[in-house]
Design a protein around this motif. Structure first.
Motif, mmCIF file in Angstrom:
data_model
loop_
_atom_site.group_PDB
_atom_site.id
_atom_site.type_symbol
_atom_site.label_atom_id
_atom_site.label_comp_id
_atom_site.label_asym_id
_atom_site.label_seq_id
_atom_site.Cartn_x
_atom_site.Cartn_y
_atom_site.Cartn_z
ATOM 1 N N LYS A 89 0.875 -1.172 0.000
ATOM 2 C CA LYS A 89 0.000 0.000 0.000
ATOM 3 C C LYS A 89 0.913 1.223 0.000
ATOM 4 C CE LYS A 89 -3.799 -0.412 2.456
ATOM 5 N NZ LYS A 89 -4.751 -0.381 3.596
ATOM 6 N N LEU A 90 0.902 1.963 -1.116
ATOM 7 C CA LEU A 90 1.795 3.105 -1.292
ATOM 8 C C LEU A 90 1.112 4.413 -0.891
ATOM 9 C CD1 LEU A 90 3.202 2.192 -4.808
ATOM 10 C CD2 LEU A 90 4.302 1.834 -2.599
ATOM 11 N N ALA A 91 1.864 5.272 -0.233
ATOM 12 C CA ALA A 91 1.392 6.619 0.049
ATOM 13 C C ALA A 91 1.897 7.580 -1.023
ATOM 14 C CB ALA A 91 1.868 7.078 1.424
ATOM 15 N N ASP A 92 3.069 7.281 -1.597
ATOM 16 C CA ASP A 92 3.655 8.143 -2.624
ATOM 17 C C ASP A 92 4.765 7.376 -3.329
ATOM 18 O OD1 ASP A 92 3.985 10.439 -4.151
ATOM 19 O OD2 ASP A 92 4.871 11.641 -2.546
ATOM 20 N N ALA A 93 4.990 7.679 -4.591
ATOM 21 C CA ALA A 93 6.080 7.087 -5.372
ATOM 22 C C ALA A 93 6.541 8.128 -6.387
ATOM 23 C CB ALA A 93 5.618 5.810 -6.075
ATOM 24 N N VAL A 94 7.742 8.661 -6.183
ATOM 25 C CA VAL A 94 8.260 9.758 -7.007
ATOM 26 C C VAL A 94 9.624 9.364 -7.547
ATOM 27 C CG1 VAL A 94 8.960 12.191 -6.994
ATOM 28 C CG2 VAL A 94 7.053 11.444 -5.558
ATOM 29 N N ILE A 95 9.865 9.722 -8.803
ATOM 30 C CA ILE A 95 11.173 9.488 -9.409
ATOM 31 C C ILE A 95 11.880 10.843 -9.529
ATOM 32 C CG2 ILE A 95 12.404 8.741 -11.479
ATOM 33 C CD1 ILE A 95 10.054 6.802 -11.971
ATOM 34 N N ALA A 96 13.119 10.880 -9.047
ATOM 35 C CA ALA A 96 13.942 12.085 -9.161
ATOM 36 C C ALA A 96 15.086 11.782 -10.114
ATOM 37 C CB ALA A 96 14.478 12.506 -7.800
ATOM 38 N N THR A 97 15.293 12.675 -11.070
ATOM 39 C CA THR A 97 16.402 12.510 -12.010
ATOM 40 C C THR A 97 17.343 13.695 -11.885
ATOM 41 O OG1 THR A 97 15.107 13.564 -13.757
ATOM 42 C CG2 THR A 97 15.086 11.160 -13.679
ATOM 43 N N LYS A 98 18.591 13.454 -12.266
ATOM 44 C CA LYS A 98 19.591 14.523 -12.238
ATOM 45 C C LYS A 98 20.182 14.650 -13.631
ATOM 46 C CE LYS A 98 23.697 15.976 -9.700
ATOM 47 N NZ LYS A 98 24.642 15.580 -8.636
ATOM 48 N N SER A 99 20.090 15.840 -14.184
ATOM 49 C CA SER A 99 20.595 16.077 -15.534
ATOM 50 C C SER A 99 22.114 16.282 -15.510
ATOM 51 C CB SER A 99 19.900 17.295 -16.149
ATOM 52 O OG SER A 99 20.226 18.454 -15.405
ATOM 53 N N ALA A 100 22.714 16.353 -16.685
ATOM 54 C CA ALA A 100 24.160 16.530 -16.801
ATOM 55 C C ALA A 100 24.628 17.846 -16.181
ATOM 56 C CB ALA A 100 24.578 16.470 -18.264
ATOM 57 N N GLY A 160 23.382 19.111 -13.508
ATOM 58 C CA GLY A 160 23.155 19.065 -12.066
ATOM 59 C C GLY A 160 21.754 19.417 -11.605
ATOM 60 N N GLN A 161 20.849 19.702 -12.536
ATOM 61 C CA GLN A 161 19.472 20.039 -12.168
ATOM 62 C C GLN A 161 18.718 18.777 -11.773
ATOM 63 O OE1 GLN A 161 18.012 23.026 -11.890
ATOM 64 N NE2 GLN A 161 19.868 24.103 -12.501
ATOM 65 N N VAL A 162 18.009 18.842 -10.648
ATOM 66 C CA VAL A 162 17.204 17.723 -10.178
ATOM 67 C C VAL A 162 15.754 17.989 -10.557
ATOM 68 C CG1 VAL A 162 16.362 16.485 -8.145
ATOM 69 C CG2 VAL A 162 18.762 17.204 -8.271
ATOM 70 N N GLN A 163 15.122 16.989 -11.162
ATOM 71 C CA GLN A 163 13.720 17.113 -11.552
ATOM 72 C C GLN A 163 12.936 15.982 -10.909
ATOM 73 O OE1 GLN A 163 12.970 16.938 -15.766
ATOM 74 N NE2 GLN A 163 10.863 17.605 -15.538
ATOM 75 N N LEU A 164 11.763 16.319 -10.360
ATOM 76 C CA LEU A 164 10.895 15.335 -9.730
ATOM 77 C C LEU A 164 9.781 14.951 -10.693
ATOM 78 C CD1 LEU A 164 10.522 16.893 -6.156
ATOM 79 C CD2 LEU A 164 12.187 15.199 -6.953
ATOM 80 N N HIS A 165 9.554 13.651 -10.817
ATOM 81 C CA HIS A 165 8.499 13.122 -11.685
ATOM 82 C C HIS A 165 7.433 12.503 -10.786
ATOM 83 C CE1 HIS A 165 11.254 13.659 -15.092
ATOM 84 N NE2 HIS A 165 12.177 13.254 -14.239
ATOM 85 N N GLN A 166 6.439 13.322 -10.452
ATOM 86 C CA GLN A 166 5.387 12.912 -9.527
ATOM 87 C C GLN A 166 4.297 12.172 -10.284
ATOM 88 O OE1 GLN A 166 5.086 14.414 -6.128
ATOM 89 N NE2 GLN A 166 6.627 16.010 -6.246
ATOM 90 N N VAL A 167 3.565 11.336 -9.578
ATOM 91 C CA VAL A 167 2.441 10.626 -10.169
ATOM 92 C C VAL A 167 1.259 11.569 -10.326
ATOM 93 C CG1 VAL A 167 0.824 8.717 -9.888
ATOM 94 C CG2 VAL A 167 3.190 8.445 -9.203
ATOM 95 N N VAL A 168 1.037 12.417 -9.326
ATOM 96 C CA VAL A 168 -0.093 13.339 -9.332
ATOM 97 C C VAL A 168 0.435 14.766 -9.413
ATOM 98 C CG1 VAL A 168 -2.064 14.198 -8.012
ATOM 99 C CG2 VAL A 168 -1.484 11.785 -7.934
ATOM 100 N N ASN A 169 -0.050 15.514 -10.390
ATOM 101 C CA ASN A 169 0.298 16.915 -10.508
ATOM 102 C C ASN A 169 -0.725 17.709 -9.702
ATOM 103 O OD1 ASN A 169 0.705 19.584 -11.255
ATOM 104 N ND2 ASN A 169 1.083 19.109 -13.391
#
Length: 169
Positions: free
Chosen positions: A32-43, A45-54
């Motif tokens: 049972k998940l409360a949240d699941a987010v993917i964070a990526t880091k570009s070349a 150094g910028q970190v971007q969050l990929h949320q399930v719900v906007n």
């Protein structure tokens, strides 16, 4: 009480595969998940969050609905919808549920560019069955709030997938 697990994968696609698998396991009542987010880091150094719900978009949609409804009552539906959408978007942007965005950005700053960190906030899970389902994806545990025994079992399961993927010498 919820548990946080952060696993680093070599790319966003692999992290997305695991997140999709976790959602499938949720349908099977193994987690049972409360949240699941993917964070990526570009070349750069910028970190971007990929949320399930906007939350901004969902706030705008619900706000425009309620604004339209109130606007109909006061004979100005377009103005009501516009004000409702603006207010809902603002409220959605300001609301943050699940894992704290700032925490995720700070932790994801430590990963290598191109890698992706999967942040999972778990309400409940059947640990042995879930680990068995995701171990073949590999990954490296970056952080958890699991007890030591569960964390060690997760680390070993993921490490065994990595070593079994290595070519034989």
């Amino acid at each position: 009480m919820s548990d946080l697990v952060v696993i680093v994968y070599p790319n966003q696609e692999k992290a997305e595969e695991v997140r999709t698998r976790l959602f499938e396991l949720q349908k099977e009542y193994l987690i049972k998940l409360a949240d699941a987010v993917i964070a990526t880091k570009s070349a750069d150094g910028q970190v971007q969050l990929h949320q399930v719900v906007n939350t901004t978009a969902s706030g705008a949609v619900s706000g425009s609905f309620w604004g339209l409804l109130v606007g109909v009552l006061f004979l100005n539906p377009l103005l009501g919808a516009a004000l409702g959408a603006a207010g809902g978007a603002l409220g959605g942007a300001m609301s943050d549920f699940g894992i704290n965005d700032e925490f995720m950005k700070q932790l994801a700053a430590s990963i290598q560019p191109g890698n992706a960190a999967l942040f999972v906030l778990i309400r409940e899970m059947t640990a042995d069955k879930v680990v068995d389902q995701i171990k073949d994806y590999g990954g490296v545990v970056l952080k958890t709030s699991l007890d030591d025994a569960k964390e060690q079992a997760l680390r070993q399961a993921l490490a065994s997938a990595v070593s079994s993927d290595a070519p034989a010498a």
